[in-house]
Design an enzyme around this catalytic site. Sequence first.
Site, PDB file in Angstrom:
ATOM      1  N   TYR A 147     -17.186   6.407  29.821  1.00 62.25           N
ATOM      2  CA  TYR A 147     -17.005   7.074  31.115  1.00 62.25           C
ATOM      3  C   TYR A 147     -18.276   7.849  31.478  1.00 62.25           C
ATOM      4  CZ  TYR A 147     -14.752  10.266  34.497  1.00 62.25           C
ATOM      5  OH  TYR A 147     -14.411  10.983  35.613  1.00 62.25           O
ATOM      6  N   LYS A 151     -20.786   7.371  34.706  1.00 64.03           N
ATOM      7  CA  LYS A 151     -21.074   8.471  35.630  1.00 64.03           C
ATOM      8  C   LYS A 151     -22.584   8.776  35.649  1.00 64.03           C
ATOM      9  CE  LYS A 151     -16.963   9.538  37.236  1.00 64.03           C
ATOM     10  NZ  LYS A 151     -16.638   9.221  38.661  1.00 64.03           N
TER      11      LYS A 151
END
Lengths: 239, 89
Positions: A147, A151
């Site tokens: 994740y 990002k």
Amino acid sequence: MNADNIRHVVVTGTSSGLGLALAETLLAAGYRVTGIARRVPPRSLPGDYRHIKADLADLAGIPGLAREVVRTGGVPYGLVNNAAQGIDGLLPLMTDRAVGQAVEINLISPMLLTKHLVKHMISVGCGRVVTVSSIAASTGLRGLSVYGAAKAGLEGFTRALARDVGRRGVTVNVVAPGFLPTDMTSQLGERSLERIRRRTALGRCTEVGEVCASVAYLLSAAASGITGQVLTVDAGATA
Amino acid sequence: MHDVQDIQTAITDEIARLLTEDGKPVPPIAPDDRLIELGLDSLSFAVLITRLERLLGDEPLDIIESGAYPRTVRELIAVYAPGDAKAAG
């Protein structure tokens, strides 16, 4: 460009959490909002809200989705890439497929939607792209390696795209929230959340409204000189 | 459906408009001119094909996905009027 275009903002992930709050904030600020999510919002939104039901994980569907946005709402002034999937897990225990999917939904999908909408913004000579990242992009958070990578990818994407399209009047920025009390972070577990709260300068989670206000600011005329930047709103978690 | 002359006019008008917006001189535009030599950079080219998409409808061949970028005005006309572009001139 006409006045209608100035006020049209596309927000992804408006069925719950931050996206729903973003839609409400931007409607209250007078924008026309097109929301994109698999599900419709759980309550009717006041103001000029139009919902397009779509699964942003369906990458092949994104060009058609962008055409529908423009056909039904006109060229957008703003795009808020908010939709994300908070996938956590220890990397060796994640399936290869889950790693790929986490990158697709959190990085590839917003890049493709931006691609297919920013071309209209540069063609009218004005626009704003605001992408919601996370402090996981710039600080190591346990269980969020993939994740965080996605990002961080969005932040690099933002800086370079800002240089590419700036000459045609489009700004591109990121808002990087700390942990928000939304459905997405509730999956992280109370122990993780408590650890996160302890580490912040303010001793609390970030409020959803604080993030919405930052996005609204980057869409506003007051922020027209800001591009290629990351605005971190995290109650001092990364201070 | 647009005829090839309409397409050529739309394309040359848009190229002229873009060059003006960029503060560049607008030379006479002929079918065999290379887009880059007219002064169109990649950002301007992206704007050009987006505006043409809005003016003429979706191009029959997706310029970006096909990877076959038109290099000349005539090649760009051919994207919108396949088979007819030889007539342009």
